[in-house]
Scaffold this motif. Structure first.
Motif, short mmCIF file in Angstrom:
data_model
loop_
_atom_site.label_atom_id
_atom_site.label_comp_id
_atom_site.label_asym_id
_atom_site.label_seq_id
_atom_site.Cartn_x
_atom_site.Cartn_y
_atom_site.Cartn_z
N ALA A 1 0.83 -1.21 0.00
CA ALA A 1 0.00 0.00 0.00
C ALA A 1 0.87 1.26 0.00
O ALA A 1 0.60 2.22 -0.73
CB ALA A 1 -0.93 -0.01 1.21
N PHE A 2 1.93 1.26 0.79
CA PHE A 2 2.82 2.42 0.85
C PHE A 2 3.54 2.64 -0.48
O PHE A 2 3.76 3.78 -0.90
CB PHE A 2 3.82 2.27 1.99
CG PHE A 2 3.20 2.13 3.35
CD1 PHE A 2 1.96 2.69 3.63
CD2 PHE A 2 3.84 1.43 4.36
CE1 PHE A 2 1.37 2.57 4.88
CE2 PHE A 2 3.27 1.30 5.61
CZ PHE A 2 2.03 1.87 5.88
N ALA A 3 3.90 1.54 -1.14
CA ALA A 3 4.58 1.64 -2.44
C ALA A 3 3.66 2.26 -3.49
O ALA A 3 4.13 2.86 -4.47
CB ALA A 3 5.06 0.27 -2.89
N GLU A 4 2.35 2.14 -3.27
CA GLU A 4 1.37 2.71 -4.21
C GLU A 4 0.95 4.12 -3.81
O GLU A 4 0.05 4.69 -4.42
CB GLU A 4 0.15 1.79 -4.28
CG GLU A 4 0.45 0.44 -4.93
CD GLU A 4 -0.72 -0.52 -4.86
OE1 GLU A 4 -1.76 -0.14 -4.27
OE2 GLU A 4 -0.59 -1.65 -5.37
N GLY A 5 1.59 4.66 -2.77
CA GLY A 5 1.34 6.05 -2.41
C GLY A 5 0.50 6.28 -1.17
O GLY A 5 0.29 7.43 -0.77
N GLU A 6 0.00 5.21 -0.56
CA GLU A 6 -0.80 5.38 0.66
C GLU A 6 0.10 5.83 1.82
O GLU A 6 1.27 5.45 1.90
CB GLU A 6 -1.49 4.06 1.04
CG GLU A 6 -2.49 3.56 0.01
CD GLU A 6 -3.71 4.45 -0.11
OE1 GLU A 6 -4.07 5.11 0.89
OE2 GLU A 6 -4.30 4.49 -1.20
N GLU A 7 -0.46 6.63 2.71
CA GLU A 7 0.29 7.12 3.86
C GLU A 7 -0.12 6.42 5.15
O GLU A 7 0.55 6.57 6.18
CB GLU A 7 0.09 8.63 4.02
CG GLU A 7 0.70 9.46 2.91
CD GLU A 7 2.23 9.38 2.88
OE1 GLU A 7 2.84 9.43 3.97
OE2 GLU A 7 2.80 9.25 1.78
N GLN A 8 -1.21 5.65 5.09
CA GLN A 8 -1.68 4.91 6.26
C GLN A 8 -2.10 3.51 5.84
O GLN A 8 -2.41 3.25 4.67
CB GLN A 8 -2.88 5.61 6.91
CG GLN A 8 -2.56 6.94 7.56
CD GLN A 8 -3.74 7.48 8.35
OE1 GLN A 8 -4.89 7.10 8.12
NE2 GLN A 8 -3.47 8.37 9.29
N TYR A 9 -2.12 2.62 6.84
CA TYR A 9 -2.65 1.27 6.60
C TYR A 9 -3.21 0.75 7.91
O TYR A 9 -2.57 0.89 8.97
CB TYR A 9 -1.56 0.32 6.09
CG TYR A 9 -2.13 -0.98 5.59
CD1 TYR A 9 -2.64 -1.09 4.30
CD2 TYR A 9 -2.21 -2.10 6.43
CE1 TYR A 9 -3.20 -2.28 3.84
CE2 TYR A 9 -2.76 -3.29 5.98
CZ TYR A 9 -3.25 -3.37 4.70
OH TYR A 9 -3.81 -4.55 4.26
N ALA A 10 -4.41 0.18 7.85
CA ALA A 10 -5.08 -0.38 9.03
C ALA A 10 -5.19 0.64 10.16
O ALA A 10 -5.14 0.29 11.34
CB ALA A 10 -4.36 -1.64 9.51
#
Length: 225
Positions: free
Chosen positions: A87-96
């Motif tokens: 997810a971070f590699a795709e540009g997301e800054e947060q997860y769960a």
């Protein structure tokens, strides 16, 4: 699998079997079931989280090259480092619900603690690091698939040995995020973060891409037959 003695408890049963060249090399080792059991027990003793071992089963002869099984507790409501890193590699800054820097810090702290306790996993892909949210709203990290792990006594875990694990963890990240994670780890390690970290990661990326191309080529050959 549900525990028949305690229906509310879910267990994981890992089946192990040697294939290919491993049928020869594994003859000289303990079964993977036994190795998982021993490694989990020692990791927990050293304060490194791994699912609680329940049992292992093996044959009395040729245990390492015949079917053997390892049983441990199931980690409920967990997400993996692989899922977060993709997810971070795709540009997301947060997860769960966690900021990426908090996740990086939790993984770096856990991995550095593991290394400081003289443990090298040797197969530490992101899928083998599970994270759960504890009662205090913080991240607990647990390591799985520990059959290949090496646990030492009185041996210094060198930076090169640490990178064997780190290059696998970072694989699903893009390069900017790899650098952030590696900086976070080296902060925990208490060492200067130098430029040499890129080469092992570049090598591992090349290795994985080459393996993928070979597999794809073999599939195409099989289809033509």
């Amino acid at each position: 699998m549900k525990n028949r003695l305690n229906p509310d408890e879910i267990l994981v049963v890992k089946e192990n079997r040697a294939q290919g060249l491993k049928k020869f090399s594994y003859r000289f080792k303990a079964s993977k079931g036994e190795r998982h059991w021993n490694n989990a027990s020692e990791m927990i003793r050293r304060g490194v989280n791994s699912p609680k071992p329940i049992a292992y089963f093996e044959r009395t002869k040729n245990a390492a090259i015949t079917h053997n099984y390892y049983v441990c507790e199931f980690v409920a409501d967990a997400f993996s480092a692989r899922d977060a890193f993709m997810a971070f590699a795709e540009g997301e800054e947060q997860y769960a619900g966690f900021d990426k820097h908090i996740i990086y810090r939790a993984i770096a702290q856990f991995t550095c603690k593991m290394h400081n306790n003289q443990i090298v996993h040797y197969d530490l892909s992101g899928g083998n690091l599970l994270m759960t949210k504890n009662d205090h709203g913080l991240i607990d990290v647990t390591v799985i698939d520990i059959g290949r792990a090496a646990i030492f006594d009185g041996k210094r875990i060198t930076e090169k040995m640490r990178l064997i694990d780190l290059m696998r963890i970072c694989y699903k990240l893009d390069w900017p995020n790899r650098e952030i994670f590696m900086q976070t780890y080296f902060d925990e390690f208490g060492k200067a973060f130098g430029p040499g970290w890129r080469k092992p990661l570049e090598y591992y990326e090349w290795k994985q891409q080459t393996k993928r191309k070979i597999k794809q080529a073999l599939k195409r050959i099989r289809r033509k037959r």
